[in-house]
Design an enzyme around this catalytic site. Structure first.
Site, PDB file in Angstrom:
ATOM      1  N   TRP A  38      -3.968  -8.676  23.976  1.00 44.99           N
ATOM      2  CA  TRP A  38      -4.389  -7.367  24.480  1.00 44.99           C
ATOM      3  C   TRP A  38      -5.821  -7.037  24.093  1.00 44.99           C
ATOM      4  CZ3 TRP A  38      -0.526  -8.425  21.015  1.00 44.99           C
ATOM      5  CH2 TRP A  38      -0.802  -8.135  19.681  1.00 44.99           C
ATOM      6  N   GLU A  65       0.465  -1.326  20.780  1.00 46.04           N
ATOM      7  CA  GLU A  65       0.398  -0.444  19.610  1.00 46.04           C
ATOM      8  C   GLU A  65       1.789  -0.046  19.116  1.00 46.04           C
ATOM      9  OE1 GLU A  65      -2.019   0.208  17.681  1.00 46.04           O
ATOM     10  OE2 GLU A  65      -3.646  -0.612  18.864  1.00 46.04           O
ATOM     11  N   GLN A  95       4.183  -1.154  11.973  1.00 41.13           N
ATOM     12  CA  GLN A  95       4.958  -1.768  10.896  1.00 41.13           C
ATOM     13  C   GLN A  95       5.351  -3.224  11.147  1.00 41.13           C
ATOM     14  OE1 GLN A  95       7.380   0.691   8.735  1.00 41.13           O
ATOM     15  NE2 GLN A  95       6.707   2.578   9.691  1.00 41.13           N
ATOM     16  N   LEU A 119      12.631  -6.946  16.517  1.00 35.87           N
ATOM     17  CA  LEU A 119      11.433  -6.185  16.125  1.00 35.87           C
ATOM     18  C   LEU A 119      11.788  -4.973  15.258  1.00 35.87           C
ATOM     19  CD1 LEU A 119       8.919  -5.876  19.124  1.00 35.87           C
ATOM     20  CD2 LEU A 119       8.523  -6.919  16.912  1.00 35.87           C
ATOM     21  N   GLY A 120      13.048  -4.529  15.315  1.00 42.52           N
ATOM     22  CA  GLY A 120      13.476  -3.372  14.517  1.00 42.52           C
ATOM     23  C   GLY A 120      13.017  -2.053  15.119  1.00 42.52           C
ATOM     24  N   TYR A 132      -1.425   8.866  16.453  1.00 48.44           N
ATOM     25  CA  TYR A 132      -2.038   7.540  16.310  1.00 48.44           C
ATOM     26  C   TYR A 132      -1.990   6.767  17.635  1.00 48.44           C
ATOM     27  CZ  TYR A 132      -2.891   2.749  15.562  1.00 48.44           C
ATOM     28  OH  TYR A 132      -3.408   1.498  15.739  1.00 48.44           O
ATOM     29  N   ASP A 185      -4.673   4.668  11.370  1.00 48.25           N
ATOM     30  CA  ASP A 185      -3.420   4.061  10.903  1.00 48.25           C
ATOM     31  C   ASP A 185      -3.527   3.787   9.400  1.00 48.25           C
ATOM     32  OD1 ASP A 185      -5.099   1.892  10.719  1.00 48.25           O
ATOM     33  OD2 ASP A 185      -3.898   0.559  11.962  1.00 48.25           O
ATOM     34  N   CYS A 210     -10.233  -5.319   3.897  1.00 49.48           N
ATOM     35  CA  CYS A 210      -9.867  -4.322   2.874  1.00 49.48           C
ATOM     36  C   CYS A 210      -8.340  -4.216   2.822  1.00 49.48           C
ATOM     37  CB  CYS A 210     -10.518  -2.980   3.177  1.00 49.48           C
ATOM     38  SG  CYS A 210     -10.454  -1.878   1.765  1.00 49.48           S
ATOM     39  N   CYS A 255     -13.155  -8.226  -3.099  1.00 46.54           N
ATOM     40  CA  CYS A 255     -14.312  -7.359  -2.863  1.00 46.54           C
ATOM     41  C   CYS A 255     -15.638  -8.127  -2.980  1.00 46.54           C
ATOM     42  CB  CYS A 255     -14.293  -6.191  -3.836  1.00 46.54           C
ATOM     43  SG  CYS A 255     -12.842  -5.152  -3.584  1.00 46.54           S
ATOM     44  N   CYS A 272     -16.909  -8.848   0.387  1.00 46.09           N
ATOM     45  CA  CYS A 272     -16.866  -7.742   1.357  1.00 46.09           C
ATOM     46  C   CYS A 272     -18.280  -7.290   1.725  1.00 46.09           C
ATOM     47  CB  CYS A 272     -16.095  -6.575   0.763  1.00 46.09           C
ATOM     48  SG  CYS A 272     -16.153  -5.123   1.816  1.00 46.09           S
ATOM     49  N   CYS A 277     -19.319   0.796  -1.662  1.00 48.05           N
ATOM     50  CA  CYS A 277     -17.916   1.194  -1.806  1.00 48.05           C
ATOM     51  C   CYS A 277     -17.712   1.955  -3.129  1.00 48.05           C
ATOM     52  CB  CYS A 277     -17.040  -0.058  -1.778  1.00 48.05           C
ATOM     53  SG  CYS A 277     -15.314   0.326  -2.061  1.00 48.05           S
TER      54      CYS A 277
HETATM   55  S1  SF4 Z   1     -15.474  -3.491  -1.519  1.00 51.62           S
HETATM   56 FE1  SF4 Z   1     -14.403  -1.624  -0.958  1.00 51.62          FE
HETATM   57  S2  SF4 Z   1     -14.300  -1.700   1.265  1.00 51.62           S
HETATM   58 FE2  SF4 Z   1     -14.748  -3.747   0.563  1.00 51.62          FE
HETATM   59  S3  SF4 Z   1     -12.774  -4.779   0.362  1.00 51.62           S
HETATM   60 FE3  SF4 Z   1     -13.318  -3.936  -1.649  1.00 51.62          FE
HETATM   61  S4  SF4 Z   1     -12.326  -1.946  -1.648  1.00 51.62           S
HETATM   62 FE4  SF4 Z   1     -12.394  -2.562   0.486  1.00 51.62          FE
END
Ligand code: SF4
Length: 349
Positions: free
Chosen positions: A28, A41, A46, A84-85, A124, A142, A193, A199, A202, A208
């Site tokens: 999709w 969606e 879940q 799927l529940g 949502y 979400d 995340c 992190c 990230c 952050c």
């Molecule tokens: S640095 Fe912050 S935004 Fe990035 S994964 Fe870690 S907690 Fe999530």
């Protein structure tokens, strides 16, 4: 509306570059058909993407449009959904399709208040369909998105966190199209995340706040968990020649309209009373099956049982003696599939 928290243009371009590289291929993705987005969606609530994909493809093959879905019946849609529940969701999809035919000329409406009138469509789902299909500036918040923003801005539970996040996301539409902004944040929450994130890799780690105060795992701030009640009961496998007794549930409530084995929960009726009422004689316990619903867990003992008189269907809509072939065609709750699998004879796949 609070403007305490903002995503900068640099953060946005970082996010979109990350999304370009990491986004998963989904049937999709890139689709702007509101019906297809709606179905995907609802299935994704879940349930993981990899589980959803075969269900989605099968669904779209069987029900390629709102009109075809609206003309189907609950038995058939439940069968396609089996496994799927959350079966009320599929029954709501059917009701929703009929509502759209009756009130919106067969087209998912492009107005929030109209979309919210469709059975089973909450904020949502409406936000996801309106933004992804129609590219309207509506946030879709979400659990993944809540996790990301709770951490980026170290948001606690004070105030309306969903409204705060909606406001931050809506500001992002200045830079990029709503359909891609929403999908990028959802994907970032689903892949980067995650509950236990890495992190160090990230692209948002420099800005952050949760990371800065070394409290990533404390966000999102959780409500104290209530203990999930465990309900116990019995499931009975009653055989007659090469068939097994199956019962159809009422159209309302949990697992509405599905087919199941005779069963009783002890907090509803004592098993001894139930067995007497239905002339059931338990012969042998062949094991236990468990299942977790959203508000409680169940543990059933599975019994092979004899029927001493004709079955009395009180409590169910109808009964049938199902052969192994027929059994495959009936929409069954997961816990009853587990019980049948324990027996083996009727259900091998
Ligand atoms: S640095 Fe912050 S935004 Fe990035 S994964 Fe870690 S907690 Fe999530």
């Amino acid at each position: 509306m609070s403007r305490m928290h903002n995503i900068s243009d640099i953060q946005m371009s970082t996010l979109m570059k990350w999304f370009d590289v990491h986004k998963r291929t989904m049937p999709w993705r890139g689709d702007s058909n509101p019906y297809n987005i709606w179905i995907s969606e609802v299935m994704l609530q879940q349930t993981q993407v990899k589980t959803v994909i075969p269900y989605y493809n099968r669904w779209i093959r069987n029900y390629p449009s709102i009109e075809i879905l609206a003309n189907s019946d609950s038995e058939a849609v439940l069968r396609l959904w089996e496994g799927l529940g959350y079966y009320t969701r599929v029954l709501n999809l059917l009701k929703g399709a009929r509502y759209i035919i009756e009130h919106y000329n067969g087209k998912f409406p492009a107005v929030m208040n109209d979309a919210l009138k469709i059975p089973g469509v909450g904020e949502y789902i409406a936000g996801a369909v309106l933004s992804i299909a129609y590219n309207l500036p509506v946030a879709a918040v979400d659990g993944n998105v809540i996790r990301v923003f709770s951490r980026l801005f170290a948001l606690d539970k004070s105030g309306n966190i969903n409204k705060t996040i909606e406001s931050i996301v809506t500001d992002c539409y200045t830079y990029y199209q709503p359909r891609w902004v929403n999908q990028a944040w959802m994907e970032f929450g689903a892949l980067q995340c995650v509950p236990k994130p890495v992190c160090s890799v990230c692209p948002m780690n420099a800005s952050c706040k949760a990371l800065k105060i070394s409290k990533v795992l404390n966000y999102p701030v959780k409500k104290p968990k209530k203990k999930t009640p465990v309900r116990t009961g019995r499931i009975y496998i009653v055989q007659q020649n090469d068939t097994v007794l199956m019962l159809k549930r009422h159209r309302k409530g949990l697992l509405a309209g599905m087919w199941e084995l005779p069963n009783i929960l002890e907090d509803e009726e004592k098993h001894t009373d139930f067995e007497q009422k239905h002339s059931l004689k338990p012969m042998e316990c062949i094991g236990n099956v468990k299942h977790a619903y959203s508000h409680f867990k169940v543990v059933y003992q599975v019994y092979l049982a004899e029927l001493l008189k004709t079955w009395n269907s009180a409590g169910w809509v109808e009964s049938t003696w199902a052969s192994s072939e027929k059994l495959q065609l009936l929409a069954k709750p997961k816990v009853h599939i587990k019980a049948l699998k324990q027996h083996g004879m009727f259900f091998n796949s």
